[in-house]
Design a protein around this motif. Structure first.
Motif, PDB file in Angstrom:
ATOM      1  N   TYR A   7      26.945  68.406 -16.859  1.00 62.41           N
ATOM      2  CA  TYR A   7      26.748  67.370 -17.718  1.00 62.41           C
ATOM      3  C   TYR A   7      25.486  66.790 -17.554  1.00 62.41           C
ATOM      4  O   TYR A   7      24.684  67.118 -16.687  1.00 62.41           O
ATOM      5  N   LEU A 127      33.487  64.239 -13.429  1.00 54.43           N
ATOM      6  CA  LEU A 127      32.063  64.561 -12.812  1.00 54.43           C
ATOM      7  C   LEU A 127      32.073  65.278 -11.611  1.00 54.43           C
ATOM      8  O   LEU A 127      31.175  66.308 -11.446  1.00 54.43           O
ATOM      9  N   LEU A 133      24.679  68.591 -12.746  1.00 63.52           N
ATOM     10  CA  LEU A 133      24.276  67.316 -13.500  1.00 63.52           C
ATOM     11  C   LEU A 133      22.568  67.232 -13.703  1.00 63.52           C
ATOM     12  O   LEU A 133      21.996  67.531 -12.788  1.00 63.52           O
ATOM     13  N   ASN A 156      27.605  63.094  -7.738  1.00 63.21           N
ATOM     14  CA  ASN A 156      27.586  64.648  -7.927  1.00 63.21           C
ATOM     15  C   ASN A 156      27.060  65.459  -6.651  1.00 63.21           C
ATOM     16  O   ASN A 156      27.706  66.463  -6.269  1.00 63.21           O
ATOM     17  N   ASN A 163      21.830  68.669  -8.478  1.00 61.71           N
ATOM     18  CA  ASN A 163      21.528  67.906  -9.336  1.00 61.71           C
ATOM     19  C   ASN A 163      20.080  68.338  -9.808  1.00 61.71           C
ATOM     20  O   ASN A 163      19.012  68.559  -9.088  1.00 61.71           O
TER      21      ASN A 163
END
Length: 315
Positions: A7, A127, A133, A156, A163
């Motif tokens: 995402y 998520l 992410l 996340n 990340n």
């Protein structure tokens, strides 16, 4: 469409790019309309490369919002977390292009929909199922976007996801650098990978020396710092340090190159590629984007990136 594996959270706007090159905005008479905004571009870039990508953002309850939502779906991006804002309009950016290195961008986003993505917009169960992410850090510039983003990073991270932060440092969206550093630092402490151009790395790392700035970011827990330096190539700081030279292309528009780079680098993470392959692939993707007129429409396929890499090796 399979399960969303990555995402992007942050800006999605309409880009209006001048058809006339080397003409100031006040004299431009015609524009091409594209999906834009760093997070939107990144999501499209990932989808074009073959990733199952989704976007977390907001669009306005207007024709431009419909255009963006339709375009995302056409590109295969999961829009389950792209909400319609009932109050604020879709953001716009007008750009005059002065290749090979310059552009003049005029933003209309005070206020705008994507800055108001909220905690209520995020499906945290979905998520947690994702692997990565990516964050375009302009979303940290105001509430409620900053709180939603920090919560998404935390969730996340807690679920074992990676990340990836694109620093996306744009001073005009902040009241001051010191305020910005507070929120950047909070996000950086949950980041695994940081992508930054030269001014962004200097800002976040507090030094004009790339290695020193990268070292300061890594002291916060960041594992990889990837410094995008345009015609000077890419610097990588992690368990090893190295430089990848730039691909040779004719530059038309530098806007969006960083988003193409970030999408490709994140795609490499999803594929489990070795570090040098990720960086070289991302550098080639960014080079393709600068050779084209738009941002999102310029995002390449995996075949196009690998073709450029192969041709560079044959030279």
């Amino acid at each position: 469409m399979g399960k969303t594996e990555v995402y992007s959270i942050g800006r999605v706007i309409v880009d209006l790019y001048a058809n006339d090159i080397h003409v100031p905005l006040r004299k431009v008479t015609a524009f091409n309309k594209y999906l834009g905004g760093s997070a939107g571009n990144t999501a499209v870039g990932l989808a074009r490369l073959g990733a199952e990508a989704g976007l977390i953002s907001r669009v306005g309850d207007d024709e431009f919002g419909v255009f963006l939502a339709d375009k995302l779906r056409e590109e295969g991006v999961d829009t389950g977390m792209v909400k319609i804002d009932p109050q604020y309009p879709t953001g716009l950016a007008f750009a005059a292009l002065f290749p090979p290195s310059d552009s003049n961008v005029l933003f209309y986003r005070k206020p705008c929909a994507d800055a108001h993505v909220s905690l209520e917009d995020i499906d945290f169960d979905a998520l947690k199922e994702a692997r990565v992410l990516t964050v375009s850090c302009t979303v940290l510039s105001q509430s409620p976007g900053r709180e939603a983003t920090l919560a998404a990073l935390e969730a996340n991270h807690a679920s074992g996801g990676l990340n990836v932060l694109d620093l996306d440092w744009r001073p005009m969206f902040w009241t001051g650098a010191e305020e910005a550093r507070v929120y950047y630092r909070a996000a950086l402490r949950m980041a695994d990978v940081v992508l930054a151009n030269e001014p962004e790395l200097s800002f976040a790392g507090g030094s004009d020396e790339p290695a020193e700035a990268a070292g300061r970011l890594r002291s916060l827990g960041v594992e990889e710092v990837v410094a995008k330096r345009g015609g000077d190539g890419v610097l990588y700081y992690g368990e090893e340090e190295f430089r990848i030279p730039p691909a040779s292309v004719e530059v038309l528009n530098t806007l969006g190159a960083g988003d193409g780079f970030g999408a490709a680098y994140t795609y490499g993470l999803l594929q489990g590629w070795p570090t040098r392959k990720r960086v070289a692939f991302a550098a080639a993707a960014g080079a393709i984007v600068v050779s084209r007129h738009s941002c999102s429409e310029a995002m390449p396929s995996r075949f196009e990136v690998e073709e450029l890499m192969d041709s560079a090796q044959r030279v």
